[in-house]
Design an enzyme around this catalytic site. Sequence first.
Site: not given
Length: 231
Positions: A15, A17, A189
């Site tokens: 991922d 961001d 995250d």
Amino acid sequence: MSSPVSGAPTAAFFDLDRTLIRGSANYPLAIAAFRSGHVPWKDLVKDTVNAVTFHRKGSTDEGSEALRERILRAVAGIRQSEIIHLTDAIVPGIVRKAIPASMTLLADARAFGHDRIVVSASPIELVSRIATALGLEGAVATRSELDDEGRYTGHLAGEFCYGAGKVVEMEKLAAERGYDLDRCSAYSDSISDLPMMERVGTAVAVNPDRELRELARERGWRIVEVGRKRH
């Protein structure tokens, strides 16, 4: 993480961001689009608020859907070359926000012989250039439809690369490159990336939000802390 069988391509999907970079890659693009006259002031204000919220709390399905619609609406009728010009200008600044501990994760994945693929809901024009700037092997991101003159139509070409949509686009890349996703890994995250993390053989929670942290503990997934812990 086990070393791949010789000759069999394997990927580590990351991922973008809050996993590889601090904050959102879309916010600098929104600022650049506003300065070039492509985004109205009121939309930039919305993006500013969303960027602050995202930095503190992470993404939401509703927020990501709204951002998708705003981006599609803003670029309709614009040539892709104009957006590429904007992204080329902002990528160096985005890459400077790379999280050092996450860069170590990228290096570790490469040491194991994995192709490192960035997976993001942001536009492919931006994400692919971030991947190149970081020296990675590929990118999976949201693609907008183009007309015969290279202008955006205001519609998607393929899936919105968020949630379950990430899995669809990952599977397309896996089919093209011969990855066995059961032997691949995914890093994120956010609980919004659960579909992506469940689709691969090894899932790693990177500075996870509360829901993902709890799930990772339940399932015995590796948890990596990168910088300030969330609450």
